[in-house]
Write an enzyme that holds these catalytic residues in place. Structure first.
Site, short mmCIF file in Angstrom:
data_model
loop_
_atom_site.label_atom_id
_atom_site.label_comp_id
_atom_site.label_asym_id
_atom_site.label_seq_id
_atom_site.Cartn_x
_atom_site.Cartn_y
_atom_site.Cartn_z
N HIS A 105 0.66 -1.39 -0.27
CA HIS A 105 -0.15 -0.28 -0.25
C HIS A 105 0.79 0.70 -0.11
O HIS A 105 1.91 1.28 0.14
CB HIS A 105 -1.22 -0.07 0.79
CG HIS A 105 -0.58 0.43 2.51
ND1 HIS A 105 0.84 -0.68 2.92
CD2 HIS A 105 0.47 0.91 3.48
CE1 HIS A 105 0.98 -0.23 3.88
NE2 HIS A 105 1.14 0.66 4.32
N ASP A 107 0.69 4.81 1.89
CA ASP A 107 -0.53 5.49 2.86
C ASP A 107 -1.35 6.35 2.76
O ASP A 107 -1.26 7.86 2.02
CB ASP A 107 0.92 6.03 3.84
CG ASP A 107 1.43 5.12 4.51
OD1 ASP A 107 1.80 4.33 4.88
OD2 ASP A 107 2.63 5.63 4.44
N HIS A 257 4.37 0.60 -0.42
CA HIS A 257 5.30 -0.03 0.98
C HIS A 257 4.43 -1.19 1.64
O HIS A 257 3.21 -1.21 1.02
CB HIS A 257 6.53 0.41 2.23
CG HIS A 257 4.91 0.75 2.71
ND1 HIS A 257 4.56 2.59 2.18
CD2 HIS A 257 4.51 1.02 3.45
CE1 HIS A 257 3.65 2.62 3.45
NE2 HIS A 257 3.65 1.76 4.62
N ARG A 274 5.50 6.21 13.51
CA ARG A 274 5.95 6.89 12.27
C ARG A 274 4.84 7.98 12.10
O ARG A 274 4.01 8.54 13.08
CB ARG A 274 4.76 6.02 11.09
CG ARG A 274 4.43 6.43 9.63
CD ARG A 274 3.95 5.39 8.90
NE ARG A 274 2.60 5.91 9.00
CZ ARG A 274 1.14 5.11 8.60
NH1 ARG A 274 1.59 4.12 8.12
NH2 ARG A 274 0.28 6.15 8.62
#
Ligand code: SIN
Length: 309
Positions: A105, A107, A257, A274
């Protein structure tokens, strides 16, 4: 194609197309403007960059992120950031998001302005082995399509959706219920033009891209499968092994990723943090911008008042 970038930082490419490790910088200290410029240049060139042995805390992570953009709130659905840091998302293998293993995917592409970048940092605890993250380069994927397919892709648009469907989550969790209740839906060009370089990226991902517009369902499925296969070809990918002090910083406009599928088998809990940087609205080859179908743009929502350097 040159594979070398000449900077004062030590930039060590990890594969032909994707990923470089950056050495010769100390992220516990404020960055100079030259360092910021060189890191940004490496990011644009390699799409994902990695740092090792940078033992920074939440405040230093945030200070680093602010040199490259405006941090968003932690996540559109995540209401549990670390105390005092509403911009930071904790990603733990023991979390209650009910993830059933990761899919490739990019983000948060359900929003009209998906994050421009994501900066993921290892906490003190990561497994000795296992728990790796894979990254791929959407520009390389586009550029290696045949000319006829590139021309087709250039004119296509796709619907991206986060939430409102079953399958990815264990519905018992509060997180999953929140995701299901408030879907984020946007239409993006299948090929987006990157503002700094003019490069074209094949901007689709199996995690969130649901449907190619203006073709029938079967055609959409075939086209998406073709594009998904292209973006996940091993030659465009790099695999990152986490250690305490590791950081991955990816250009979320030009990469996809995949987090680990081996969560259940890790010897210790895997904890990462993150920060995502507010994104622009993608622009297609014909100059048209993405549009939101459901949900608001993803921004700081008032939580980040720090200056962008
Ligand atoms: C993410 O999708 O940002 C997290 C990836 C990972 O857990 O490795």
């Amino acid at each position: 194609m040159s594979t070398l970038v000449h900077t004062r930082l030590d930039v060590r490419p990890l594969s032909v197309f994707t990923g470089a490790e950056i050495h010769g910088v100390d992220l516990t200290q404020p960055l100079t403007q030259d360092e910021v410029d060189e890191i940004r240049a490496a990011l644009l060139r390699w799409k994902v960059i990695f740092f090792r042995d940078q033992h920074i805390d939440h405040a230093q992570h945030l200070a680093f992120a602010r040199r490259f953009g405006r941090p968003t709130s932690a996540h559109p659905y995540d209401a549990n950031p670390p105390e005092g840091y509403p911009q930071i998302r904790t990603i733990s293998s023991a979390s209650t998001t009910g993830r059933r293993g990761e899919r490739w995917h990019t983000d948060v592409t359900g929003v009209v302005n998906p994050p421009a970048g994501s900066i993921l940092r290892a906490g003190r605890q990561v497994p000795a082995f296992g728990g790796d993250t894979l990254f791929t380069n959407l520009v390389a994927a586009y550029e290696h399509l045949s000319p006829a397919l590139r021309a087709l892709a250039d004119g296509l648009w796709a619907r991206h959706q986060f939430g409102g469907f079953n399958g990815d989550f264990d519905n018992q969790t509060v997180y999953a219920q929140r995701v299901q209740a408030s879907p984020l839906v946007s239409e993006h060009p299948v090929v987006r033009v990157l503002p700094e370089t003019g490069e074209r990226a094949l901007f689709v991902n199996p995690g969130f891209t649901r449907r190619i517009k203006d073709v029938n369902e079967e055609e959409s499925r075939h086209l998406l499968n073709l594009f998904f296969e292209e973006i996940t070809r091993p030659e465009y990918t790099v695999r990152f092994r986490w250690q305490p002090g590791s950081i991955a910083f990816w250009d979320n406009r030009a990469t996809a990723h995949q987090g680990p599928g081996d969560f259940a088998y890790l010897d210790v809990e895997r904890v990462l943090y993150r920060i995502t940087l507010e994104g622009d609205v993608p622009v297609g080859v014909d100059g048209r911008h993405s549009n939101a179908v459901l949900g608001k743009p993803f921004s700081a929502f008032g939580v980040d008042t720090g200056a962008v350097a």
